[in-house]
Design a protein around this motif. Structure first.
Motif, mmCIF file in Angstrom:
data_model
loop_
_atom_site.group_PDB
_atom_site.id
_atom_site.type_symbol
_atom_site.label_atom_id
_atom_site.label_comp_id
_atom_site.label_asym_id
_atom_site.label_seq_id
_atom_site.Cartn_x
_atom_site.Cartn_y
_atom_site.Cartn_z
ATOM 1 N N THR A 33 83.099 35.256 35.639
ATOM 2 C CA THR A 33 83.488 36.375 36.505
ATOM 3 C C THR A 33 82.962 37.734 35.884
ATOM 4 N N VAL A 34 82.463 38.548 37.108
ATOM 5 C CA VAL A 34 82.256 39.945 36.572
ATOM 6 C C VAL A 34 83.035 40.873 37.170
ATOM 7 N N LEU A 35 83.742 41.512 36.314
ATOM 8 C CA LEU A 35 84.915 42.396 36.354
ATOM 9 C C LEU A 35 84.432 43.777 36.370
ATOM 10 N N GLY A 36 84.615 44.442 37.272
ATOM 11 C CA GLY A 36 84.280 46.080 37.414
ATOM 12 C C GLY A 36 85.090 46.844 38.580
ATOM 13 N N PRO A 37 84.881 48.167 38.461
ATOM 14 C CA PRO A 37 85.431 48.651 39.834
ATOM 15 C C PRO A 37 84.596 48.852 40.795
ATOM 16 N N SER A 38 84.940 49.203 41.906
ATOM 17 C CA SER A 38 84.124 49.282 42.894
ATOM 18 C C SER A 38 83.011 50.377 42.860
ATOM 19 N N GLY A 39 81.839 50.111 43.304
ATOM 20 C CA GLY A 39 80.763 50.976 43.045
ATOM 21 C C GLY A 39 80.123 50.762 41.804
ATOM 22 N N CYS A 40 80.111 49.730 40.939
ATOM 23 C CA CYS A 40 79.758 49.524 39.832
ATOM 24 C C CYS A 40 78.338 48.812 39.744
ATOM 25 N N GLY A 41 78.305 47.948 41.154
ATOM 26 C CA GLY A 41 77.052 47.147 41.282
ATOM 27 C C GLY A 41 77.189 45.801 41.420
ATOM 28 N N LYS A 42 78.486 45.438 41.358
ATOM 29 C CA LYS A 42 78.992 43.858 41.442
ATOM 30 C C LYS A 42 78.291 43.067 42.753
ATOM 31 N N THR A 43 78.486 43.687 43.899
ATOM 32 C CA THR A 43 77.893 42.856 44.913
ATOM 33 C C THR A 43 76.149 42.963 45.046
ATOM 34 N N THR A 44 75.839 43.970 44.486
ATOM 35 C CA THR A 44 74.273 44.300 44.429
ATOM 36 C C THR A 44 73.622 42.978 43.480
ATOM 37 N N LEU A 45 74.450 42.960 42.433
ATOM 38 C CA LEU A 45 74.074 41.719 41.309
ATOM 39 C C LEU A 45 73.867 40.572 42.154
ATOM 40 N N LEU A 46 74.979 40.239 42.839
ATOM 41 C CA LEU A 46 74.937 38.873 43.617
ATOM 42 C C LEU A 46 74.007 38.727 44.707
ATOM 43 N N ARG A 47 73.673 39.942 45.450
ATOM 44 C CA ARG A 47 72.708 39.828 46.245
ATOM 45 C C ARG A 47 71.148 39.707 45.547
ATOM 46 N N ALA A 48 70.892 40.373 44.474
ATOM 47 C CA ALA A 48 69.696 40.244 43.698
ATOM 48 C C ALA A 48 69.657 38.756 43.125
ATOM 49 N N ILE A 49 70.610 38.190 42.856
ATOM 50 C CA ILE A 49 70.666 36.576 42.568
ATOM 51 C C ILE A 49 70.209 35.623 43.382
ATOM 52 N N ALA A 50 71.041 36.017 44.646
ATOM 53 C CA ALA A 50 70.733 35.225 45.790
ATOM 54 C C ALA A 50 69.376 35.378 46.539
ATOM 55 N N GLY A 51 68.750 36.452 46.174
ATOM 56 C CA GLY A 51 67.415 36.815 46.821
ATOM 57 C C GLY A 51 67.202 37.619 48.094
ATOM 58 N N PHE A 52 68.521 38.335 48.175
ATOM 59 C CA PHE A 52 68.549 38.954 49.521
ATOM 60 C C PHE A 52 67.908 40.443 49.086
ATOM 61 N N ILE A 53 67.877 40.820 47.926
ATOM 62 C CA ILE A 53 67.280 41.928 47.694
ATOM 63 C C ILE A 53 66.101 41.813 46.382
ATOM 64 N N SER A 54 65.239 42.692 46.352
ATOM 65 C CA SER A 54 64.283 42.504 45.325
ATOM 66 C C SER A 54 64.356 43.373 44.161
ATOM 67 N N PRO A 55 64.353 43.113 43.055
ATOM 68 C CA PRO A 55 64.624 43.972 41.849
ATOM 69 C C PRO A 55 63.385 44.883 41.636
ATOM 70 N N PHE A 56 63.669 45.855 41.044
ATOM 71 C CA PHE A 56 62.485 46.856 40.465
ATOM 72 C C PHE A 56 61.825 46.506 39.284
ATOM 73 N N SER A 57 62.689 45.745 38.501
ATOM 74 C CA SER A 57 62.193 44.963 37.144
ATOM 75 C C SER A 57 63.045 44.154 36.728
ATOM 76 N N GLY A 58 62.754 43.170 35.735
ATOM 77 C CA GLY A 58 63.478 42.187 35.139
ATOM 78 C C GLY A 58 63.333 40.920 35.881
ATOM 79 N N THR A 59 64.061 39.896 35.080
ATOM 80 C CA THR A 59 63.897 38.464 35.594
ATOM 81 C C THR A 59 65.108 37.993 35.720
ATOM 82 N N ILE A 60 65.392 36.884 36.680
ATOM 83 C CA ILE A 60 66.572 36.060 37.102
ATOM 84 C C ILE A 60 65.731 34.665 36.983
ATOM 85 N N ARG A 61 66.559 33.734 35.850
ATOM 86 C CA ARG A 61 66.177 32.338 35.666
ATOM 87 C C ARG A 61 67.368 31.544 36.247
#
Length: 338
Positions: A33-61
């Motif tokens: 689980t990722v625990l954090g307040p609203s606005g900290c980037g939780k949903t953005t993290l899921l969308r990046a893992i799913a491939g719905f958005i492209s990262p600026f940098s970094g890797t996902i494996r």
């Protein structure tokens, strides 16, 4: 089964970092689980893992497979990711069975897969109903089954129980957690509910300002927080003004002692259940000023020399307002400089 590894992930919106050099590793088959307040980037993290958005940098494996780097992004349909959004997002014109079958590509095994999942979620008798004929909990089960049908490598859950009432939420999250662990599905669920994060997870990641600030088992993040802010995010705490000297001795309202001249001001972090109330007055003197009774436990509010102290005890109330008692700190010492 496959692990999920994220290294140095940065995602920007309008040149502003939403995820900032984020690192996270989830072992194969674990429920995290990722625990954090609203606005900290939780949903953005899921969308990046799913491939719905492209990262600026970094890797996902996913295991040994690199699915995302700034120059190469595997499209969502090739990642084998299951995604359950907050509202389930079922197709309103399709039946329960048709919703579950939607993502299954194998024609020969499709009915067998649907039947198996209907049994797993306990909705075999409702296979021909439309989503608007289901309860909220039933819709969440169908959304989960639809996400499981293509046998994803990774399951992503975006606060799937937030719209449910408390009793149903508790039961359903236990069912969903058991089902995903039974299938050895590597799962990442985001939530702002600290109880939910601790109850269902093998691994808890605490998120702040687009970064993971601590990871560990539920016991580790609860008892060994890396900061007062993290401690507050995982449970009730008392933040007591305190001083620490060069020999490591700490002075506070609950740990009074003489210090050397060289001191640093800070905060002592104590959980309410880590204080003992002594009816014989042993310890720091305090007066009971209020009581909150919850059935399974209770919180006693006390005044100790002008400092307000809250103590959690078992549901057996042994004190009343006005009682003169003593307080002892019986938990670990967690001290952080200001």
């Amino acid at each position: 089964m496959t692990s999920l590894r994220i290294d140095g992930l940065t995602v920007t919106y309008a040149n502003r970092p939403v995820l900032n050099e984020l690192n996270l590793h989830i072992p194969s088959g674990a429920f995290a689980t990722v625990l954090g307040p609203s606005g900290c980037g939780k949903t953005t993290l899921l969308r990046a893992i799913a491939g719905f958005i492209s990262p600026f940098s970094g890797t996902i494996r996913f295991g040994d497979q690199l699915v995302s780097v700034s120059s190469i992004v595997v499209p969502p349909e090739r990642r084998k990711v299951g995604y359950v959004a907050q509202e389930g997002a079922l197709f309103p014109h399709l039946t329960v069975a048709q919703n579950i079958a939607f993502g299954v590509s194998s024609k020969g095994d499709k009915q067998e897969i649907v039947d198996e999942l209907l049994v797993l979620i306990g909705l075999s008798k409702l296979a021909n109903r439309l989503p608007n004929e289901l309860s909220g909990g039933q819709q969440t089960r169908v959304a989960l089954a639809r996400a499981l049908a293509p046998e994803p490598k990774v399951m992503l859950l975006d606060e799937p129980f937030s719209a449910l009432d408390a009793a149903l939420r508790d039961d359903l999250r236990a069912e969903v957690s058991s089902l995903l662990k039974l299938r050895d599905t590597t799962t990442l669920m985001v939530t702002h509910d600290r109880e939910e994060a601790l109850v269902v997870a093998d691994l808890v990641a605490l998120m702040r300002h687009g970064q993971i600030v601590q990871t560990g088992s539920p016991v580790e993040v609860y008892h060994q927080p890396v900061s007062p802010e993290v401690a507050i995010s995982t449970g009730d705490v008392l933040l007591l003004d305190s001083q620490k000297d060069d020999l490591g001795k700490i002075n506070s309202i609950l740990t009074p002692q003489l210090l050397n001249k060289e001191i640093i001001a800070g905060k002592l972090v104590i959980r309410p259940e880590e204080i003992r109330i002594n009816s014989d007055g042993l310890g720091v003197k305090a007066t009971v000023i209020d009581l909150d009774y919850y059935g399974h436990d209770a919180v006693v509010h006390l005044d100790a020399g002008g400092s307000k102290i809250n103590v959690r005890i078992s549901g057996d109330l042994k004190f009343k307002v006005g009682d003169q008692v003593g307080l002892e700190h019986i938990g670990p010492i967690r001290w952080f400089p200001n």
